[in-house]
Design a protein around this motif. Sequence first.
Motif, PDB file in Angstrom:
ATOM      1  N   LYS A  58       0.841  -1.212   0.000  1.00 59.87           N
ATOM      2  CA  LYS A  58       0.000   0.000   0.000  1.00 59.87           C
ATOM      3  C   LYS A  58       0.872   1.256   0.000  1.00 59.87           C
ATOM      4  O   LYS A  58       0.448   2.297  -0.478  1.00 59.87           O
ATOM      5  CB  LYS A  58      -0.978  -0.057   1.183  1.00 59.87           C
ATOM      6  CG  LYS A  58      -2.034  -1.129   0.928  1.00 59.87           C
ATOM      7  CD  LYS A  58      -3.052  -1.297   2.022  1.00 59.87           C
ATOM      8  CE  LYS A  58      -4.085  -2.349   1.526  1.00 59.87           C
ATOM      9  NZ  LYS A  58      -4.879  -2.931   2.625  1.00 59.87           N
ATOM     10  N   GLY A  59       2.069   1.118   0.508  1.00 56.55           N
ATOM     11  CA  GLY A  59       2.982   2.267   0.454  1.00 56.55           C
ATOM     12  C   GLY A  59       3.331   2.580  -0.990  1.00 56.55           C
ATOM     13  O   GLY A  59       3.250   3.737  -1.434  1.00 56.55           O
ATOM     14  N   LEU A  60       3.669   1.549  -1.761  1.00 56.87           N
ATOM     15  CA  LEU A  60       4.032   1.769  -3.178  1.00 56.87           C
ATOM     16  C   LEU A  60       2.801   2.213  -3.966  1.00 56.87           C
ATOM     17  O   LEU A  60       2.879   3.085  -4.835  1.00 56.87           O
ATOM     18  CB  LEU A  60       4.641   0.491  -3.769  1.00 56.87           C
ATOM     19  CG  LEU A  60       5.985   0.045  -3.185  1.00 56.87           C
ATOM     20  CD1 LEU A  60       6.478  -1.242  -3.853  1.00 56.87           C
ATOM     21  CD2 LEU A  60       7.049   1.145  -3.324  1.00 56.87           C
ATOM     22  N   ASP A  62       0.297   3.952  -2.841  1.00 57.33           N
ATOM     23  CA  ASP A  62       0.087   5.381  -2.543  1.00 57.33           C
ATOM     24  C   ASP A  62       1.107   6.242  -3.294  1.00 57.33           C
ATOM     25  O   ASP A  62       0.781   7.299  -3.820  1.00 57.33           O
ATOM     26  CB  ASP A  62       0.226   5.624  -1.025  1.00 57.33           C
ATOM     27  CG  ASP A  62      -1.139   5.652  -0.321  1.00 57.33           C
ATOM     28  OD1 ASP A  62      -2.148   5.764  -1.037  1.00 57.33           O
ATOM     29  OD2 ASP A  62      -1.179   5.554   0.913  1.00 57.33           O
ATOM     30  N   LEU A  63       2.336   5.755  -3.350  1.00 57.34           N
ATOM     31  CA  LEU A  63       3.412   6.565  -3.953  1.00 57.34           C
ATOM     32  C   LEU A  63       3.178   6.760  -5.455  1.00 57.34           C
ATOM     33  O   LEU A  63       3.354   7.850  -5.984  1.00 57.34           O
ATOM     34  CB  LEU A  63       4.766   5.893  -3.699  1.00 57.34           C
ATOM     35  CG  LEU A  63       5.954   6.855  -3.454  1.00 57.34           C
ATOM     36  CD1 LEU A  63       5.617   7.912  -2.409  1.00 57.34           C
ATOM     37  CD2 LEU A  63       7.200   6.090  -3.039  1.00 57.34           C
ATOM     38  N   ILE A  64       2.711   5.717  -6.141  1.00 56.14           N
ATOM     39  CA  ILE A  64       2.442   5.883  -7.582  1.00 56.14           C
ATOM     40  C   ILE A  64       1.217   6.785  -7.755  1.00 56.14           C
ATOM     41  O   ILE A  64       1.161   7.604  -8.666  1.00 56.14           O
ATOM     42  CB  ILE A  64       2.278   4.516  -8.300  1.00 56.14           C
ATOM     43  CG1 ILE A  64       2.565   4.664  -9.806  1.00 56.14           C
ATOM     44  CG2 ILE A  64       0.901   3.900  -8.105  1.00 56.14           C
ATOM     45  CD1 ILE A  64       3.988   4.490 -10.186  1.00 56.14           C
ATOM     46  N   GLU A  67       2.450  10.229  -7.497  1.00 54.71           N
ATOM     47  CA  GLU A  67       3.129  10.692  -8.728  1.00 54.71           C
ATOM     48  C   GLU A  67       2.093  11.133  -9.770  1.00 54.71           C
ATOM     49  O   GLU A  67       2.307  12.117 -10.485  1.00 54.71           O
ATOM     50  CB  GLU A  67       4.016   9.579  -9.295  1.00 54.71           C
ATOM     51  CG  GLU A  67       5.300   9.337  -8.489  1.00 54.71           C
ATOM     52  CD  GLU A  67       6.220  10.548  -8.429  1.00 54.71           C
ATOM     53  OE1 GLU A  67       6.229  11.355  -9.395  1.00 54.71           O
ATOM     54  OE2 GLU A  67       6.893  10.749  -7.389  1.00 54.71           O
ATOM     55  N   VAL A  68       0.952  10.444  -9.844  1.00 56.60           N
ATOM     56  CA  VAL A  68      -0.094  10.859 -10.802  1.00 56.60           C
ATOM     57  C   VAL A  68      -0.638  12.235 -10.386  1.00 56.60           C
ATOM     58  O   VAL A  68      -0.841  13.125 -11.217  1.00 56.60           O
ATOM     59  CB  VAL A  68      -1.236   9.820 -10.882  1.00 56.60           C
ATOM     60  CG1 VAL A  68      -2.348  10.336 -11.815  1.00 56.60           C
ATOM     61  CG2 VAL A  68      -0.714   8.473 -11.374  1.00 56.60           C
ATOM     62  N   LEU A 109       1.989  14.127  -1.004  1.00 54.85           N
ATOM     63  CA  LEU A 109       3.287  14.249  -0.322  1.00 54.85           C
ATOM     64  C   LEU A 109       3.743  12.925   0.283  1.00 54.85           C
ATOM     65  O   LEU A 109       4.932  12.599   0.260  1.00 54.85           O
ATOM     66  CB  LEU A 109       3.217  15.323   0.788  1.00 54.85           C
ATOM     67  CG  LEU A 109       3.172  16.785   0.355  1.00 54.85           C
ATOM     68  CD1 LEU A 109       3.158  17.694   1.596  1.00 54.85           C
ATOM     69  CD2 LEU A 109       4.368  17.145  -0.527  1.00 54.85           C
ATOM     70  N   GLN A 110       2.769  12.145   0.813  1.00 52.58           N
ATOM     71  CA  GLN A 110       3.221  10.993   1.609  1.00 52.58           C
ATOM     72  C   GLN A 110       2.162   9.900   1.659  1.00 52.58           C
ATOM     73  O   GLN A 110       0.962  10.204   1.717  1.00 52.58           O
ATOM     74  CB  GLN A 110       3.483  11.505   3.035  1.00 52.58           C
ATOM     75  CG  GLN A 110       3.939  10.462   4.020  1.00 52.58           C
ATOM     76  CD  GLN A 110       3.959  10.984   5.435  1.00 52.58           C
ATOM     77  OE1 GLN A 110       4.756  11.828   5.784  1.00 52.58           O
ATOM     78  NE2 GLN A 110       3.042  10.484   6.264  1.00 52.58           N
ATOM     79  N   PRO A 111       2.600   8.637   1.580  1.00 54.03           N
ATOM     80  CA  PRO A 111       1.630   7.540   1.707  1.00 54.03           C
ATOM     81  C   PRO A 111       0.870   7.639   3.038  1.00 54.03           C
ATOM     82  O   PRO A 111       1.327   8.275   3.983  1.00 54.03           O
ATOM     83  CB  PRO A 111       2.517   6.285   1.678  1.00 54.03           C
ATOM     84  CG  PRO A 111       3.765   6.704   0.990  1.00 54.03           C
ATOM     85  CD  PRO A 111       3.971   8.137   1.390  1.00 54.03           C
TER      86      PRO A 111
END
Lengths: 221, 221, 221, 221, 221, 221
Positions: A58-60, A62-64, A67-68, A109-111
């Motif tokens: 879920k961290g990754l 959120d991170l992608i 980026e969107v 900004l952050q997951p």
Amino acid sequence: MKTLVLKISGKFVSPYDTPLVEGYAKTLEALRRKYKLAVVVGGGSVARKYIELAPPSKGLKDLIGIEVSRLNALLLSMHTPSAKKVIPKSASEVLELWDGEDILIVGGLQPGQSTNAVALVVAELVGADLVVNATTVDAVYDKPPSQPGAKRIEKIKARELQRLLESFDWKNEPGRYELMDSIALQIAERSKIPIAVIYGGEPERIPSIVEEEAWGTLILP
Amino acid sequence: MKTLVLKISGKFVSPYDTPLVEGYAKTLEALRRKYKLAVVVGGGSVARKYIELAPPSKGLKDLIGIEVSRLNALLLSMHTPSAKKVIPKSASEVLELWDGEDILIVGGLQPGQSTNAVALVVAELVGADLVVNATTVDAVYDKPPSQPGAKRIEKIKARELQRLLESFDWKNEPGRYELMDSIALQIAERSKIPIAVIYGGEPERIPSIVEEEAWGTLILP
Amino acid sequence: MKTLVLKISGKFVSPYDTPLVEGYAKTLEALRRKYKLAVVVGGGSVARKYIELAPPSKGLKDLIGIEVSRLNALLLSMHTPSAKKVIPKSASEVLELWDGEDILIVGGLQPGQSTNAVALVVAELVGADLVVNATTVDAVYDKPPSQPGAKRIEKIKARELQRLLESFDWKNEPGRYELMDSIALQIAERSKIPIAVIYGGEPERIPSIVEEEAWGTLILP
Amino acid sequence: MKTLVLKISGKFVSPYDTPLVEGYAKTLEALRRKYKLAVVVGGGSVARKYIELAPPSKGLKDLIGIEVSRLNALLLSMHTPSAKKVIPKSASEVLELWDGEDILIVGGLQPGQSTNAVALVVAELVGADLVVNATTVDAVYDKPPSQPGAKRIEKIKARELQRLLESFDWKNEPGRYELMDSIALQIAERSKIPIAVIYGGEPERIPSIVEEEAWGTLILP
Amino acid sequence: MKTLVLKISGKFVSPYDTPLVEGYAKTLEALRRKYKLAVVVGGGSVARKYIELAPPSKGLKDLIGIEVSRLNALLLSMHTPSAKKVIPKSASEVLELWDGEDILIVGGLQPGQSTNAVALVVAELVGADLVVNATTVDAVYDKPPSQPGAKRIEKIKARELQRLLESFDWKNEPGRYELMDSIALQIAERSKIPIAVIYGGEPERIPSIVEEEAWGTLILP
Amino acid sequence: MKTLVLKISGKFVSPYDTPLVEGYAKTLEALRRKYKLAVVVGGGSVARKYIELAPPSKGLKDLIGIEVSRLNALLLSMHTPSAKKVIPKSASEVLELWDGEDILIVGGLQPGQSTNAVALVVAELVGADLVVNATTVDAVYDKPPSQPGAKRIEKIKARELQRLLESFDWKNEPGRYELMDSIALQIAERSKIPIAVIYGGEPERIPSIVEEEAWGTLILP
């Protein structure tokens, strides 16, 4: 001059949704003539598509999705002459880039949090007087608007809203953050920042809505 | 150990197309056991959607397309344990990040060119022996494959291909770069880097295709 | 206010050539009073010397040449009060730094192309109305000016020039890029950006040349 | 494994001097098999040429000289497979990039000092056992070697050398830093780092010189 | 408009000392109305505490002390509306960030020197007319002020001061840099930058002190 | 090999508290032999002092507190040979820097949350199996441990702990974040990451505590 943070749902910027990019660009330029302005943009459905394709973490995811949202922020900045073309990637960079003259457009900004939380983090850093949340619903309701008999709430305290949303067993999943996550409400409360919820589907009306304070719901700290 | 650059069409990574992200992640890990590996990823249809929404300037349209290709590169890196999670934004950063051990995944670099050109720029910088272009067609044809009687070309010199593509009145528009733009072919020619064109829709077959050199078309410098 | 991109041959900035740095600094300040101004500087002979010392890879040779052009850009910016002192290293950074007020000075961006191509990439990104190429010849000729009977060309279409230069078997080598490489002409054509070629050895005359449009050659998109 | 810092005079790297870039690349690879290795490269005559062209400010002159030394550092790194291709721009970045495995090559850091001072700053940060200064003279002499009767000094304390150089009315000008500036000697003294001065014109001999400790002069902390 | 560099002892900014952060913020805004202003802030006692905890290497001790001085610089910038919120980490970044309009606040730059040296490096780069050193003593004395009979020196040449401080067997240790280290005086001398020493414990008096040039000691280049 | 995130209270690193920096450095090296290891460090009392000196904005107060936590992270990294010396400033940088080999040490990331939340954000990104929170109490109690009759809780579900802490009218103020803020518990729950609370005052015991799973309290997702 007052300072305003406008949060725009990703659905009104990203393709495959109902992108109103040029409309919002005009709105930002109009608002900027009266306010120091920072803007936060969400991910929209493109974010959800990339989130689906991301690994299980879920961290990754959120991170992608973040980026969107930054891609949407860059797209909007390209249409907005008074906006900086640099999209900050951290709270430190928000402080470094904010000069109260150019419009600063921020993505995630952050997951673990939504871009609504980012709107309050930014609002606190730039000393905003108000956060306007232009979203896909026109107000906060006493139960999910999709359910029959849901009544619009004109004004509500942040803590009350928090308990209300908890009763909805509100989700905290990548791409599925409900109206307001807890960190957004906590910051609003501790720094006394009111949040006005309005319908974001008609950007050309936003300057007058703000002028007349014709909010759907006003969340009071 | 030889050095390989794999160019992957955005259509095989980005959502709304036929994303084969996990398949390609396995392919990259397999290739990396035999080659030093750099990868270049295109924008795909999401790029075209953002390009449509960008302002009229073709420079800005290309730049938002480049950002989508970087998003695809990050998505692929998230699935690929041996890949760096930093996506370079310039040729200087490609040199700084390349260590010949981790897989380096790159998106676009500059308006006015395709990610095919990026593949050759990267190939030249990392001293690649070969560029494999996994694209949506299985080879180069003597005329656009969609036209009847188009014959597959097994081998062709870079300069010949350039003239052939010019005869197609090949486009050089954001999101509409044909098979190979001129800067890609110029770099291939000057640095003697062969380019193998293969069909990219079956990533699991790529390691054996490379092993057996079963190219659709081999473009010779 | 119109937007202008001035391309300056490295020979007029870098030492060991005929450096006219202070002259050009005055020229930039003069132009900036009438135009939004971006500047692109070449490598000059110092670049060629470093290129000779670089490893055989043409990518690395181009990259060290690019670093010299950035050194020349920094040198010129030091003499030019209205110029930013940050030299962008990618197209994304050009967009981030460009504010239409300060003069932005750029060196090379990517192997496989000349700083002429950079001039058109920058022109497209900042929405320039014109690129002025202050180079070591005073115009484009129907054959290399060194050859007897070479006639000056007043006006020429970008595509025509491309074919003309191809007939000279134009080089595409680090430090040896001819008058205009193909990517420069392609961008000029697709974004309708005229390129005026003038002699760059008298910087003090450039403001009036631009004012009177007294071009050596005008390359039309 | 001991840690070594090798300072190389710019004259042995930059063009227009006696560049021995490939020789030094081999030397670095040889030294790295026995030592953890950081390298500092000077500006050479190209730096002086750019310094002459820079504005009158000695800070700006030093800064352009520093950029040339970084160019030389990048050139040397391109020839040295085990060297990082990132040239640090501050003491903080030296610490961030140093991993004791790759060779780290550094140019200048700050106006008002020479790259000799940088060699001691780097030596202190990476915990070097020794600094070897490969320069254009083969040792320290009791007076400028150009003067008749100058005698080679085998060993000298840092403080003594400082007074000796002060008696030469040693210069502290951009591009004209004498053998050792005071900050270099202060750091050597406080952190007990010996400095070996050797002739740098024969890089192939340096590994054995270091092995046999056949110094021209050894400056003791 | 003249350019001024104000050096503020860390003791007047960092906690656990006598922080006068708000006082100094007002002073900076007042000075900025008359001068182009750059500010350098020291580490103070918090720096010494972190230095004690750092590993034995004096390079690392200096570097952690530098990070504390940057923390103090950020703290002061947060109170100073006209100050940039980015704290430069190298001389190159000082040049990039300096625009002569915003106040630029700098911490340390490099091990082996004090923030006094940084004040002169910055002064040289921004072309300052004067450095004002607001420190914990009110002037330079012919011997350490703590010793009986120490007489205040009104004016002194940089070189003379250097010899005087050497006679005090002046320290060059992390966190223990005496009034002026040699690199500061060398830069002051070579670039003809006078340094005015004043007592920094009453920031509200500094604008008038500067106006009336009521220095404790004036160090002449 | 399992992945572990160790959260260390700032009180055990920063001066003016009970700094156990060398002890913790040894602990990290010991843990790293058995686990892939990321570390998050808090601000400690130095953070609170800077927070007091910061302007009234809670965003700015949090940001200066975050900078102190990064200073503590750098200090700890300097003592830990296997730790990267770069302290990430955003979630994106955590992903970019994490390679599962070097120890990655992180400070704060964003206002409105504690470094406990950062520990869970990092844990999610690096795929940690467990977060160990080495804090100033030895466990979670059914009421603030300072109150008589407080009973140690061996195991508790994240949601239960959230309600328990809410009953303490838990604070969410800069420098005053209680044991666990809501975003930390939400991430722990959604990504099934257990959190073990232990006393952090004896770092040398932590490797065996982890080995024997001798937790004060185990918070289950």
